[in-house]
Design a protein around this motif. Structure first.
Motif, PDB file in Angstrom:
ATOM      1  N   GLY A 243      42.361  41.974  44.787  1.00 50.74           N
ATOM      2  CA  GLY A 243      41.078  41.663  44.167  1.00 50.74           C
ATOM      3  C   GLY A 243      41.014  42.014  42.699  1.00 50.74           C
ATOM      4  N   ALA A 244      42.180  42.136  42.039  1.00 49.70           N
ATOM      5  CA  ALA A 244      42.210  42.449  40.606  1.00 49.70           C
ATOM      6  C   ALA A 244      41.791  41.219  39.808  1.00 49.70           C
TER       7      ALA A 244
ATOM      8  N   ARG B 203      36.240  48.209  39.393  1.00 49.58           N
ATOM      9  CA  ARG B 203      35.687  47.103  40.170  1.00 49.58           C
ATOM     10  C   ARG B 203      36.810  46.284  40.788  1.00 49.58           C
ATOM     11  N   TYR B 204      36.473  45.602  41.867  1.00 50.33           N
ATOM     12  CA  TYR B 204      37.400  44.644  42.448  1.00 50.33           C
ATOM     13  C   TYR B 204      36.643  43.368  42.792  1.00 50.33           C
ATOM     14  N   GLN B 205      37.394  42.293  42.910  1.00 52.53           N
ATOM     15  CA  GLN B 205      36.862  40.959  43.181  1.00 52.53           C
ATOM     16  C   GLN B 205      35.858  40.496  42.122  1.00 52.53           C
ATOM     17  N   GLY B 206      36.103  40.903  40.878  1.00 47.64           N
ATOM     18  CA  GLY B 206      35.292  40.418  39.769  1.00 47.64           C
ATOM     19  C   GLY B 206      35.902  39.157  39.181  1.00 47.64           C
TER      20      GLY B 206
ATOM     21  N   ALA C 254      35.242  40.895  31.719  1.00 47.53           N
ATOM     22  CA  ALA C 254      35.166  41.154  33.157  1.00 47.53           C
ATOM     23  C   ALA C 254      33.703  41.124  33.558  1.00 47.53           C
ATOM     24  N   PHE C 255      33.407  40.422  34.666  1.00 47.46           N
ATOM     25  CA  PHE C 255      32.038  40.306  35.116  1.00 47.46           C
ATOM     26  C   PHE C 255      31.986  40.335  36.631  1.00 47.46           C
ATOM     27  N   GLY C 256      30.936  40.961  37.152  1.00 45.15           N
ATOM     28  CA  GLY C 256      30.687  40.954  38.587  1.00 45.15           C
ATOM     29  C   GLY C 256      31.661  41.801  39.367  1.00 45.15           C
ATOM     30  N   GLY C 257      31.734  41.511  40.659  1.00 46.76           N
ATOM     31  CA  GLY C 257      32.607  42.264  41.536  1.00 46.76           C
ATOM     32  C   GLY C 257      31.872  43.399  42.222  1.00 46.76           C
TER      33      GLY C 257
ATOM     34  N   LEU D 236      28.199  44.720  41.057  1.00 48.89           N
ATOM     35  CA  LEU D 236      28.147  44.954  39.616  1.00 48.89           C
ATOM     36  C   LEU D 236      27.738  43.683  38.900  1.00 48.89           C
ATOM     37  N   GLY D 237      26.863  43.801  37.931  1.00 46.72           N
ATOM     38  CA  GLY D 237      26.390  42.634  37.202  1.00 46.72           C
ATOM     39  C   GLY D 237      26.600  42.717  35.714  1.00 46.72           C
TER      40      GLY D 237
END
Length: 193
Positions: free
Chosen positions: A101-102, A148-151, A162-165, A173-174
């Protein structure tokens, strides 16, 4: 899924059969799908999903991910040259720790791998793999970065966005983060002999 300029490249993922395989949906000059073309298989390269994949105009780069059979985070990678249809394994020396999920991006010179997670938690930092030398260098992991993962990630030409995840404890995360991923510059001053 990646666009090659002439087709849609699909590699890895989850399905009824876990395999380290892929194919290209070849399109004609008008972008209309014509046929599927299978990709060669790299023997001993584990099947995976939630991996980083990038395209440099000629090569598919795959790194990390999660083994669908064991659930283990993976810390290896390989490059498929579409011209010769041959795979080459990436060096493990200096590579980031195993993760899935990187976020990843191709800079035109390096494959960036940032964040992701292992079986226990989201991770900070990552690595940059340079195609021309086949070597890794570490990416920063200091504050204000958020693990974070899956961003989602995008390369601007000078920094990784980098956004979300998901963060620690599965929190969503937003906030947008910017990572200056260029190698550090060192200035030297020549002294007297």
């Amino acid at each position: 899924v990646l666009w090659t300029g002439t087709g849609v490249l699909v590699w890895g993922g989850l399905g009824s059969v876990a395999a380290a395989t892929g194919a290209v949906l070849v399109c004609d000059a008008n972008g209309i799908p014509v046929a599927w073309e299978s990709l060669p298989v790299l023997e001993g390269f584990a099947p995976r999903f939630l991996h980083v994949a990038a395209w440099d105009g000629r090569r598919l780069m795959v790194w990390g991910g999660r083994n669908p059979s064991t659930g283990a985070a993976l810390g290896d990678g390989a490059v498929l040259d579409m011209g010769t249809k041959t795979w080459t394994r990436m060096s493990a020396t200096g590579a980031p720790s195993a993760r899935f999920g990187a976020m990843g991006a191709w800079t035109g010179d390096e494959l960036l791998v940032f964040g992701g997670g292992d079986a226990n938690s989201p991770l900070l930092g990552g690595g940059a793999w340079r195609l021309s030398t086949g070597t890794w260098r570490a990416l920063p992991s200091a504050a204000p970065a958020v693990a974070r993962y899956q961003g989602l990630a995008a390369w601007t030409g000078s920094e990784l966005l980098a956004f979300g995840g998901q963060g620690a404890g599965g929190t969503t995360l937003g906030q947008l983060q910017r990572l200056a991923a260029s190698p550090p510059w060192h200035f030297f001053r020549k002294g007297p002999n």
